[in-house]
Write a protein that holds these residues in place. Structure first.
Motif, mmCIF file in Angstrom:
data_model
loop_
_atom_site.group_PDB
_atom_site.id
_atom_site.type_symbol
_atom_site.label_atom_id
_atom_site.label_comp_id
_atom_site.label_asym_id
_atom_site.label_seq_id
_atom_site.Cartn_x
_atom_site.Cartn_y
_atom_site.Cartn_z
ATOM 1 N N GLY A 195 0.701 -1.155 0.079
ATOM 2 C CA GLY A 195 -0.226 -0.492 -0.257
ATOM 3 C C GLY A 195 0.394 1.265 -0.632
ATOM 4 O O GLY A 195 -0.082 2.585 -0.165
ATOM 5 N N ARG A 196 1.620 1.291 0.394
ATOM 6 C CA ARG A 196 2.970 2.089 0.365
ATOM 7 C C ARG A 196 3.815 2.888 -0.374
ATOM 8 O O ARG A 196 4.100 3.782 -1.077
ATOM 9 N N VAL A 197 3.903 0.901 -1.383
ATOM 10 C CA VAL A 197 5.495 1.656 -2.178
ATOM 11 C C VAL A 197 4.482 1.170 -3.747
ATOM 12 O O VAL A 197 3.733 -0.318 -3.742
ATOM 13 N N ARG A 198 4.443 2.107 -4.255
ATOM 14 C CA ARG A 198 4.009 2.230 -5.766
ATOM 15 C C ARG A 198 4.159 1.492 -7.016
ATOM 16 O O ARG A 198 5.725 1.926 -6.819
ATOM 17 N N TYR A 199 3.807 0.639 -7.376
ATOM 18 C CA TYR A 199 5.075 0.015 -8.741
ATOM 19 C C TYR A 199 4.462 0.877 -10.667
ATOM 20 O O TYR A 199 3.554 1.823 -9.932
ATOM 21 N N ARG A 200 6.298 1.211 -10.997
ATOM 22 C CA ARG A 200 5.980 2.351 -11.894
ATOM 23 C C ARG A 200 6.597 1.345 -12.428
ATOM 24 O O ARG A 200 7.780 0.998 -11.946
#
Length: 151
Positions: free
Chosen positions: A144-149
């Motif tokens: 929830g904190r680390v977004r995939y890019r």
């Protein structure tokens, strides 16, 4: 749930390297919670495989001669089994299989010590315990904190 996985790592060097020794950890293993189907790892040169102290599959290869670019590809399919209702599950080694104690990895070094912000983020999750539900909650918190890019 089945996952089709295609992972590519490309190394590009400003100056050609004359020799390189590589250890890859790109192959999941079949166990109680997942089945690995048709897995393949490709890299330049001859790949050899072995198992580490935890039973994980590792591959090694050596690059000899000038190389400006190295490409490594891992592909396959993994079928994952739901873990709901399995509190306290641990991936135990097979009979006679040795593993490295996880205590080996506990001591921080100047390069691996978690910064204060990361410690503050993890504290409530770690206070909940170290059983499977608590660790899954930590994984969900990270997701929830680390977004995939892409790229």
């Amino acid at each position: 749930m089945k996952y089709k996985i295609h992972h590519k790592t490309v190394y590009r060097y400003a100056e050609p390297v004359r020799r390189g020794v590589h250890e890859l950890r790109l192959e999941p293993r079949t166990g109680p919670l997942q089945s690995v189907h048709a897995w393949q790892v490709s890299a330049p040169g001859n790949l050899s495989s072995a198992r580490d102290g935890f039973g994980n599959i590792i591959h090694n290869f050596t690059v000899s001669g000038p190389a400006s670019r190295i490409e490594i590809v891992a592909t396959g399919e993994v079928e994952v089994t739901a873990v709901a209702g399995m509190p306290g599950f641990y991936d135990l080694p097979d009979a006679g299989e040795a593993r490295v104690s996880p205590l080996y990895f506990v001591a921080p070094t100047p390069m691996t010590a978690a910064p204060a912000e990361m410690q503050a983020f993890a504290a409530p999750f770690l206070a909940a315990g170290h059983d499977l539900p608590a660790l899954l909650a930590l994984a969900d918190g990270i997701a929830g904190r680390v977004r995939y890019r892409a790229n």
